[in-house]
Motif scaffolding. Structure first.
Motif, PDB file in Angstrom:
ATOM      1  N   PHE A  84      39.721  24.271  25.862  1.00  0.00           N
ATOM      2  CA  PHE A  84      39.441  25.512  26.580  1.00  0.00           C
ATOM      3  C   PHE A  84      40.304  26.653  26.063  1.00  0.00           C
ATOM      4  O   PHE A  84      41.420  26.433  25.566  1.00  0.00           O
ATOM      5  CB  PHE A  84      39.691  25.332  28.080  1.00  0.00           C
ATOM      6  N   ILE A  85      39.791  27.859  26.215  1.00  0.00           N
ATOM      7  CA  ILE A  85      40.497  29.071  25.817  1.00  0.00           C
ATOM      8  C   ILE A  85      40.935  29.808  27.071  1.00  0.00           C
ATOM      9  O   ILE A  85      40.131  30.037  27.983  1.00  0.00           O
ATOM     10  CB  ILE A  85      39.594  29.979  24.964  1.00  0.00           C
ATOM     11  N   ILE A  86      42.214  30.167  27.144  1.00  0.00           N
ATOM     12  CA  ILE A  86      42.726  30.956  28.266  1.00  0.00           C
ATOM     13  C   ILE A  86      42.389  32.416  27.980  1.00  0.00           C
ATOM     14  O   ILE A  86      42.891  33.004  27.020  1.00  0.00           O
ATOM     15  CB  ILE A  86      44.235  30.762  28.435  1.00  0.00           C
ATOM     16  N   SER A  87      41.525  33.000  28.822  1.00  0.00           N
ATOM     17  CA  SER A  87      41.016  34.351  28.589  1.00  0.00           C
ATOM     18  C   SER A  87      41.599  35.331  29.595  1.00  0.00           C
ATOM     19  O   SER A  87      41.773  35.008  30.774  1.00  0.00           O
ATOM     20  CB  SER A  87      39.484  34.367  28.677  1.00  0.00           C
ATOM     21  N   SER A  88      41.867  36.524  29.137  1.00  0.00           N
ATOM     22  CA  SER A  88      42.418  37.567  29.992  1.00  0.00           C
ATOM     23  C   SER A  88      41.341  38.121  30.930  1.00  0.00           C
ATOM     24  O   SER A  88      40.190  38.331  30.526  1.00  0.00           O
ATOM     25  CB  SER A  88      42.985  38.699  29.134  1.00  0.00           C
ATOM     26  N   GLN A 102      49.538  34.798  37.314  1.00  0.00           N
ATOM     27  CA  GLN A 102      48.691  35.758  36.616  1.00  0.00           C
ATOM     28  C   GLN A 102      47.264  35.226  36.554  1.00  0.00           C
ATOM     29  O   GLN A 102      47.038  34.086  36.192  1.00  0.00           O
ATOM     30  CB  GLN A 102      49.215  36.002  35.199  1.00  0.00           C
ATOM     31  N   SER A 103      46.319  36.064  36.913  1.00  0.00           N
ATOM     32  CA  SER A 103      44.915  35.646  36.897  1.00  0.00           C
ATOM     33  C   SER A 103      44.428  35.487  35.461  1.00  0.00           C
ATOM     34  O   SER A 103      44.786  36.264  34.575  1.00  0.00           O
ATOM     35  CB  SER A 103      44.041  36.668  37.630  1.00  0.00           C
ATOM     36  N   PHE A 104      43.579  34.481  35.244  1.00  0.00           N
ATOM     37  CA  PHE A 104      43.010  34.233  33.923  1.00  0.00           C
ATOM     38  C   PHE A 104      41.709  33.457  34.099  1.00  0.00           C
ATOM     39  O   PHE A 104      41.365  33.019  35.201  1.00  0.00           O
ATOM     40  CB  PHE A 104      43.978  33.428  33.044  1.00  0.00           C
ATOM     41  N   TRP A 149      41.358  32.045  37.860  1.00  0.00           N
ATOM     42  CA  TRP A 149      42.325  31.030  38.253  1.00  0.00           C
ATOM     43  C   TRP A 149      43.728  31.555  37.999  1.00  0.00           C
ATOM     44  O   TRP A 149      43.916  32.564  37.317  1.00  0.00           O
ATOM     45  CB  TRP A 149      42.109  29.741  37.445  1.00  0.00           C
ATOM     46  N   LYS A 150      44.720  30.889  38.558  1.00  0.00           N
ATOM     47  CA  LYS A 150      46.111  31.221  38.269  1.00  0.00           C
ATOM     48  C   LYS A 150      46.938  29.945  38.279  1.00  0.00           C
ATOM     49  O   LYS A 150      46.553  28.936  38.879  1.00  0.00           O
ATOM     50  CB  LYS A 150      46.668  32.236  39.270  1.00  0.00           C
ATOM     51  N   VAL A 151      48.072  29.993  37.597  1.00  0.00           N
ATOM     52  CA  VAL A 151      48.949  28.835  37.475  1.00  0.00           C
ATOM     53  C   VAL A 151      50.137  28.993  38.419  1.00  0.00           C
ATOM     54  O   VAL A 151      50.766  30.052  38.464  1.00  0.00           O
ATOM     55  CB  VAL A 151      49.443  28.681  36.024  1.00  0.00           C
ATOM     56  N   LEU A 152      50.420  27.932  39.162  1.00  0.00           N
ATOM     57  CA  LEU A 152      51.602  27.881  40.019  1.00  0.00           C
ATOM     58  C   LEU A 152      52.576  26.844  39.477  1.00  0.00           C
ATOM     59  O   LEU A 152      52.172  25.854  38.865  1.00  0.00           O
ATOM     60  CB  LEU A 152      51.211  27.502  41.453  1.00  0.00           C
ATOM     61  N   HIS A 153      53.839  27.062  39.722  1.00  0.00           N
ATOM     62  CA  HIS A 153      54.851  26.080  39.330  1.00  0.00           C
ATOM     63  C   HIS A 153      54.607  24.791  40.086  1.00  0.00           C
ATOM     64  O   HIS A 153      54.182  24.780  41.246  1.00  0.00           O
ATOM     65  CB  HIS A 153      56.253  26.621  39.627  1.00  0.00           C
ATOM     66  N   ASN A 154      54.876  23.671  39.435  1.00  0.00           N
ATOM     67  CA  ASN A 154      54.610  22.367  40.026  1.00  0.00           C
ATOM     68  C   ASN A 154      55.412  22.128  41.304  1.00  0.00           C
ATOM     69  O   ASN A 154      54.916  21.522  42.251  1.00  0.00           O
ATOM     70  CB  ASN A 154      54.937  21.275  38.999  1.00  0.00           C
ATOM     71  N   HIS A 177      42.458  28.238  42.331  1.00  0.00           N
ATOM     72  CA  HIS A 177      41.306  29.135  42.290  1.00  0.00           C
ATOM     73  C   HIS A 177      41.630  30.392  43.088  1.00  0.00           C
ATOM     74  O   HIS A 177      42.035  30.321  44.251  1.00  0.00           O
ATOM     75  CB  HIS A 177      40.076  28.433  42.878  1.00  0.00           C
ATOM     76  N   CYS A 178      41.465  31.564  42.458  1.00  0.00           N
ATOM     77  CA  CYS A 178      41.913  32.812  43.075  1.00  0.00           C
ATOM     78  C   CYS A 178      41.149  33.158  44.351  1.00  0.00           C
ATOM     79  O   CYS A 178      41.745  33.603  45.336  1.00  0.00           O
ATOM     80  CB  CYS A 178      41.803  33.953  42.065  1.00  0.00           C
ATOM     81  N   LYS A 179      39.849  32.980  44.375  1.00  0.00           N
ATOM     82  CA  LYS A 179      39.068  33.396  45.547  1.00  0.00           C
ATOM     83  C   LYS A 179      39.286  32.469  46.731  1.00  0.00           C
ATOM     84  O   LYS A 179      39.526  32.920  47.854  1.00  0.00           O
ATOM     85  CB  LYS A 179      37.581  33.451  45.205  1.00  0.00           C
ATOM     86  N   THR A 180      39.195  31.158  46.513  1.00  0.00           N
ATOM     87  CA  THR A 180      39.231  30.203  47.622  1.00  0.00           C
ATOM     88  C   THR A 180      40.627  29.650  47.896  1.00  0.00           C
ATOM     89  O   THR A 180      40.835  28.977  48.906  1.00  0.00           O
ATOM     90  CB  THR A 180      38.290  29.024  47.338  1.00  0.00           C
TER      91      THR A 180
END
Length: 252
Positions: A84-88, A102-104, A149-154, A177-180
């Motif tokens: 997969f490609i992480i897209s801005s 950060q949303s991606f 989507w966004k990444v959170l620390h574990n 998931h940003c929306k839900t």
């Protein structure tokens, strides 16, 4: 005249000519379809060869139709169906480091993989994961807020301290998931039979333990290749069993 035989075993009766013609037409059609590569077995072989073609991941820094189903697999060898490609999505420059919170968007590679986006939305009676009935995750053609989507620390206790810092590749993270506000999860207890064998259902659902921390099913790694150019290390492989995302064809 009474003893003259008018019928012999090799005499054809009934619609024999029609049957022979149908058999000849069927054989001719089969050979033509085979020559064009339109037989079902030929299509299946082509799809598997194309989607399982190995790709080279970046260093740390015929087309699938949408909507496309996703599943969790055990093979971490990078190929078109799991790279997969992480897209801005927030206006940041492509190629810059990804930061926590950060949303991606996650997009498949172009070409045969189709450039599809990992997408989800609130579940309802008609739209949910097939086995668990939780929030569905699919691949869609167009990117929108549902594919953010966004990444959170574990570790939940370290999230505030790490917010805004660059995400280190090959470390455990939570993909939210940003929306839900539901975390991406792979469910080993819900198996799916895909053209590539037995795999696991993916959903967007946060599973918390007694300490209000996400369980193992919500843990992910954003894997890249070794900067020196080698592929995934053995340590990476042991950490990422059954935690990759695979596309497996159009939803029905």
């Amino acid at each position: 005249m009474a003893h003259i035989r008018t019928y012999r075993p090799n005499v054809r009766v009934g619609n024999w000519r029609e049957d022979v013609t149908l058999e000849e037409d069927s054989l001719k059609d089969f050979l033509e379809r085979k020559e064009r590569g339109e037989l079902t077995v030929q299509k299946n072989v082509f799809i598997k060869q194309s989607i399982l073609e190995q790709v080279h991941l970046s260093a740390s820094q015929g087309v699938i139709q949408a909507p496309c189903g996703v599943s969790g697999g055990r093979d971490v060898q990078p190929c078109k169906r799991n790279a997969f490609i992480i897209s801005s999505v927030d206006g940041s420059v492509e190629g810059e480091p990804l930061h926590y919170n950060q949303s991606f968007a996650l997009r498949t590679t172009l070409g045969f993989a189709g450039g599809l986006y990992l997408t989800s939305d609130h579940q309802n009676f008609q739209k949910c994961a097939k086995k668990s009935r939780l929030q569905e995750v699919v691949m869609e053609q167009q990117a929108n807020f549902l594919s953010w989507w966004k990444v959170l620390h574990n570790d939940p206790q370290d999230r505030l301290e790490n917010e805004g810092l660059p995400v280190n590749a090959n470390n455990k993270v939570i993909i939210l998931h940003c929306k839900t506000n539901q975390a991406l999860a792979v469910l080993r207890q819900h198996t799916l039979w895909t053209p590539f064998g037995k795999e696991y259902e993916l959903t967007a659902h946060t599973f918390l333990d007694s300490h209000k921390a996400e369980q193992d099913v919500n843990h992910w790694l954003l894997l890249t290749t070794d900067p020196a150019g080698t592929e995934l290390t053995q340590q990476d492989r042991s950490l990422t069993r059954a935690t990759e995302i695979d596309t497996h064809g159009p939803l029905k």
